[in-house]
Motif scaffolding. Structure first.
Motif, PDB file in Angstrom:
ATOM      1  N   ARG A  48      44.608  10.048 -25.478  1.00 31.64           N
ATOM      2  CA  ARG A  48      44.805   9.488 -26.496  1.00 31.64           C
ATOM      3  C   ARG A  48      43.425   8.734 -27.169  1.00 31.64           C
ATOM      4  N   ALA A  49      42.431   9.046 -26.487  1.00 37.01           N
ATOM      5  CA  ALA A  49      41.275   8.414 -27.219  1.00 37.01           C
ATOM      6  C   ALA A  49      40.645   9.289 -28.208  1.00 37.01           C
ATOM      7  N   PRO A  50      40.246   8.639 -29.518  1.00 40.92           N
ATOM      8  CA  PRO A  50      39.755   9.439 -30.156  1.00 40.92           C
ATOM      9  C   PRO A  50      38.753  10.741 -30.359  1.00 40.92           C
ATOM     10  N   HIS A  51      37.903  10.449 -29.392  1.00 43.09           N
ATOM     11  CA  HIS A  51      36.925  11.365 -28.729  1.00 43.09           C
ATOM     12  C   HIS A  51      37.346  12.460 -27.870  1.00 43.09           C
ATOM     13  N   VAL A  52      38.498  12.374 -27.478  1.00 42.36           N
ATOM     14  CA  VAL A  52      39.346  13.376 -26.636  1.00 42.36           C
ATOM     15  C   VAL A  52      40.041  14.417 -27.485  1.00 42.36           C
ATOM     16  N   TRP A  53      39.616  15.664 -27.256  1.00 49.98           N
ATOM     17  CA  TRP A  53      40.568  16.834 -27.719  1.00 49.98           C
ATOM     18  C   TRP A  53      41.190  17.798 -26.852  1.00 49.98           C
ATOM     19  N   LEU A  54      42.251  18.348 -27.260  1.00 46.01           N
ATOM     20  CA  LEU A  54      42.895  19.536 -26.575  1.00 46.01           C
ATOM     21  C   LEU A  54      42.676  20.726 -27.198  1.00 46.01           C
ATOM     22  N   VAL A  55      42.126  21.799 -26.184  1.00 43.54           N
ATOM     23  CA  VAL A  55      41.857  23.416 -26.643  1.00 43.54           C
ATOM     24  C   VAL A  55      42.540  24.157 -25.954  1.00 43.54           C
ATOM     25  N   GLN A  56      43.424  25.176 -26.346  1.00 46.97           N
ATOM     26  CA  GLN A  56      43.980  26.135 -25.430  1.00 46.97           C
ATOM     27  C   GLN A  56      42.962  27.163 -25.238  1.00 46.97           C
ATOM     28  N   VAL A  57      42.982  27.907 -23.880  1.00 47.58           N
ATOM     29  CA  VAL A  57      41.833  28.790 -23.485  1.00 47.58           C
ATOM     30  C   VAL A  57      42.432  30.546 -23.934  1.00 47.58           C
ATOM     31  N   GLU A  58      41.594  31.145 -24.512  1.00 48.61           N
ATOM     32  CA  GLU A  58      41.872  32.452 -24.469  1.00 48.61           C
ATOM     33  C   GLU A  58      40.863  33.427 -23.905  1.00 48.61           C
ATOM     34  N   VAL A  74      41.268  19.763 -21.609  1.00 45.38           N
ATOM     35  CA  VAL A  74      40.938  18.421 -22.288  1.00 45.38           C
ATOM     36  C   VAL A  74      39.215  18.296 -22.231  1.00 45.38           C
ATOM     37  N   VAL A  75      38.868  18.146 -23.843  1.00 46.92           N
ATOM     38  CA  VAL A  75      37.523  18.265 -23.812  1.00 46.92           C
ATOM     39  C   VAL A  75      37.317  16.594 -24.338  1.00 46.92           C
ATOM     40  N   ASP A  76      36.039  16.046 -23.775  1.00 44.11           N
ATOM     41  CA  ASP A  76      35.801  14.671 -24.019  1.00 44.11           C
ATOM     42  C   ASP A  76      34.315  15.042 -24.844  1.00 44.11           C
ATOM     43  N   ARG A  77      34.341  14.395 -26.035  1.00 43.42           N
ATOM     44  CA  ARG A  77      33.080  14.622 -26.977  1.00 43.42           C
ATOM     45  C   ARG A  77      32.393  13.352 -26.596  1.00 43.42           C
ATOM     46  N   SER A  78      32.480  12.227 -25.844  1.00 42.02           N
ATOM     47  CA  SER A  78      31.859  11.011 -25.810  1.00 42.02           C
ATOM     48  C   SER A  78      30.802  11.540 -24.631  1.00 42.02           C
ATOM     49  N   ILE A  79      31.091  12.418 -23.548  1.00 42.69           N
ATOM     50  CA  ILE A  79      30.182  12.770 -22.454  1.00 42.69           C
ATOM     51  C   ILE A  79      28.921  13.624 -22.893  1.00 42.69           C
ATOM     52  N   PHE A 130      30.325  21.110 -28.739  1.00 42.39           N
ATOM     53  CA  PHE A 130      31.377  20.312 -28.990  1.00 42.39           C
ATOM     54  C   PHE A 130      31.754  19.190 -28.072  1.00 42.39           C
ATOM     55  N   GLY A 131      31.805  19.557 -27.151  1.00 38.44           N
ATOM     56  CA  GLY A 131      32.260  18.336 -25.917  1.00 38.44           C
ATOM     57  C   GLY A 131      32.156  19.039 -24.365  1.00 38.44           C
ATOM     58  N   VAL A 132      32.395  18.063 -23.595  1.00 33.22           N
ATOM     59  CA  VAL A 132      32.391  18.466 -22.044  1.00 33.22           C
ATOM     60  C   VAL A 132      33.991  18.621 -21.684  1.00 33.22           C
ATOM     61  N   VAL A 133      34.335  19.774 -20.957  1.00 30.35           N
ATOM     62  CA  VAL A 133      35.764  19.690 -20.352  1.00 30.35           C
ATOM     63  C   VAL A 133      35.788  19.024 -19.050  1.00 30.35           C
TER      64      VAL A 133
END
Length: 142
Positions: A48-58, A74-79, A130-133
């Protein structure tokens, strides 16, 4: 022959029930009769953190790292990304999930499948991490 009995569902629809300890891959442990209080999966994964995103793998280029086609990351943009992290990166505006590595020539993006080659600095114009998994959620039953 023993029958398989479904475990009763949790009464709450907001929190997940948690077993204490770890689940053995071999024989059941008699100590597994203790249960911990429920927890929130969104809190545990920090989704739920604004810097955390979800992405589906292809695709399967990261399969040897346990990241499979259709999985949810789960990808964290703050790391701050460092060599060795698995990252979501944009290479010439194309999103890729790869392991970040460093060479004298610059940043490398390594696959975790020998069928895919490492992406080297001479193969791209720009790379933006973009961010760290931080988590990989792989479906096992649907």
């Amino acid at each position: 022959m023993n029958s398989l009995t479904p475990y009763p569902l949790a009464a709450s629809n907001q929190l997940l029930q948690v077993l204490a300890g770890c689940a053995a891959g071999g024989f059941p442990s008699p100590a597994a009769d203790y249960y911990e209080p429920p927890l929130s999966l969104d809190e545990r994964l920090n989704i739920r953190a604004p810097h955390v995103w979800l992405v589906q793998v292809e695709g399967d280029s990261m399969r040897d790292a346990g990241i499979y086609d259709g999985g949810l990351l789960v990808v964290d943009r703050s790391i701050t990304p460092i060599a060795g992290h698995i990252v979501l990166a944009y290479v010439d505006n194309q999103p890729l999930v790869k392991r970040l590595a460093r060479s004298p020539a610059g940043w490398l993006l390594e696959s975790a499948n020998p069928d895919y080659k490492t992406i080297t600095p001479d193969e791209y114009g720009t790379i933006e991490v973009f961010g760290v998994v931080t988590w990989d959620l792989t479906p096992h039953a649907q």
